[in-house]
Scaffold this active site. Structure first.
Site, short mmCIF file in Angstrom:
data_model
loop_
_atom_site.label_atom_id
_atom_site.label_comp_id
_atom_site.label_asym_id
_atom_site.label_seq_id
_atom_site.Cartn_x
_atom_site.Cartn_y
_atom_site.Cartn_z
N THR A 96 0.76 -1.25 0.04
CA THR A 96 0.43 -0.22 -0.03
C THR A 96 1.06 0.90 -0.02
O THR A 96 1.61 0.89 0.43
CB THR A 96 -0.94 -0.14 1.27
OG1 THR A 96 -1.71 1.31 1.62
CG2 THR A 96 -0.19 -0.17 2.58
N TYR B 22 -1.74 0.08 9.36
CA TYR B 22 -2.46 -0.07 8.62
C TYR B 22 -0.67 0.04 7.60
O TYR B 22 -0.91 -0.97 7.56
CB TYR B 22 -3.42 0.36 8.48
CG TYR B 22 -3.55 0.06 6.63
CD1 TYR B 22 -4.26 -1.18 6.54
CD2 TYR B 22 -3.65 1.15 5.30
CE1 TYR B 22 -4.34 -1.89 4.84
CE2 TYR B 22 -3.55 -0.03 4.22
CZ TYR B 22 -3.45 -1.21 3.83
OH TYR B 22 -3.95 -1.36 2.30
#
Ligand code: UDP
Length: 334
Positions: free
Chosen positions: A122, A146
């Site tokens: 990501t 995250y």
């Protein structure tokens, strides 16, 4: 075309991006086995041409049995948790579902001699980038759990690839949106938090308004800027990455997956209004925890490295496909 002497295991293949990767792999002629615990995914989202094993990525015994039984020669690993603000309030969930589960899966891959691994990473690994567009060699300083949970997995893959006969591609996704243009799959997540999904839910009457999380960012209109990539282009990039890993088994790659241009929240909402010919109600709200002002990919490396070109780099088209899927979900009573 390069062919794999065995199946591709797609973890999280019943989820949003994974189900599109399954379609792209099947359409390219690969044999696929999906491994998904169906906590957030749906069995009906898995194309019937693929086998489905309902199990958790961290369940070593089940995973290793599935790798053996299906003769798996490559893993595409999508399973995990994906909501940035939730990672801030429940970080251990992210270190369990993303970092620890990936560690277990990589160990299973090594134990069963799986030679190729493609990982859903990501842009959140960059945190607040020092410059935009951000490139793969720029500092990775995540500003939320995250991003950190995914960066830790990248580190494991790097170390494992140096020690064992496995090569990998880590694709750092920017903002994935849209749906299969043939409406075979789309984003079906219940309680979605991603902007385009929320906006098309508002457009189809599933919610009454869209909140704008912050209007005081250092961006042209004060709202967050993101690089939205069509999920089918992203799925195609995975298939191209797999071909590269098979063709050059000693090399690994970390690549941004984005289009290299950004749209603000207001620009996205304008696109949704345009496509639906309807004005969605907007509510100004405060910033959300963990959100950087601007994330846009420098995509020179992926364009140079993979046999892949964006085919759906069009915000209105992304919104149109997302909307078509949202309407199909409504017809399905979901
Ligand atoms: N956003 C928003 N309202 C929403 C959801 C998101 O204003 O209901 C903003 C968010 O602050 C960010 C952008 O839209 O600037 C994209 O957020 P999203 O959750 O879709 O993806 P993220 O970039 O967090 O992975």
């Amino acid at each position: 075309m390069t062919r794999l002497q065995g199946k591709v295991m797609v973890t999280g293949g019943a989820g949003y991006i994974g189900s599109h990767a399954v379609l792209a792999l099947l359409d390219a002629g690969y044999d696929v086995v999906v491994l998904d615990n169906l906590v957030t995914g749906f069995d009906w989202a898995v194309d019937p041409r693929a086998a489905l094993v309902v199990a958790d990525v961290a369940d070593d015994a089940r995973v290793r049995a599935a790798l053996r039984e299906h003769g798996v020669r490559a893993i595409m690993h999508f399973a995990g948790s994906v909501v940035v603000p939730e990672s801030v309030s429940d970080p251990l969930k992210y270190y369990r579902n993303n970092t620890a589960a990936s560690r277990a899966l990589i160990e299973s891959a090594v134990a069963e001699g799986v030679p190729h691994f493609i990982f859903s990473s990501t842009a959140a690994t960059y945190g607040t980038p020092a410059k935009v567009p951000v490139a793969e060699g720029d500092p990775t300083v995540p500003i939320n759990p995250y991003g950190m949970s995914k960066l830790m997995t990248e580190a494991m893959l790097r170390d494992v690839a140096a020690a064992h006969p496995l090569n990998y591609a880590a694709l750092r996704y920017f903002n994935v949106a849209g749906a299969d243009p043939q409406a075979r799959s789309g984003q079906s997540t219940v309680g979605a938090t991603h902007l385009i999904k929320i906006a098309v839910e508002a457009a189809t009457g599933k919610r009454d308004a869209v909140g704008i999380y912050g209007t005081d960012f250092d961006t042209p209109d004060g709202t967050g800027v993101r690089d939205y990539i069509h999920v089918s282009d992203l799925a195609a990039a995975h298939v191209a990455a797999l071909a590269l890993l098979i063709g050059e088994p000693t090399r690994s790659h970390t690549l941004n997956a984005g289009y290299g241009r950004g749209f603000s929240v207001l620009e996205v909402l304008d696109a949704v209004d345009r496509v639906t010919n309807h004005v969605i109600e907007r509510r100004l709200e405060g910033r959300r925890a963990g959100d950087p002002a601007e994330l846009v990919a420098d995509n020179a490396a992926i364009l140079r490295t993979l046999d892949w070109r964006p085919e759906r780099d069009d915000l209105d088209g992304i919104v149109r496909d997302a909307l078509a899927w949202e309407r199909k979900l409504a017809e399905m009573g979901r």
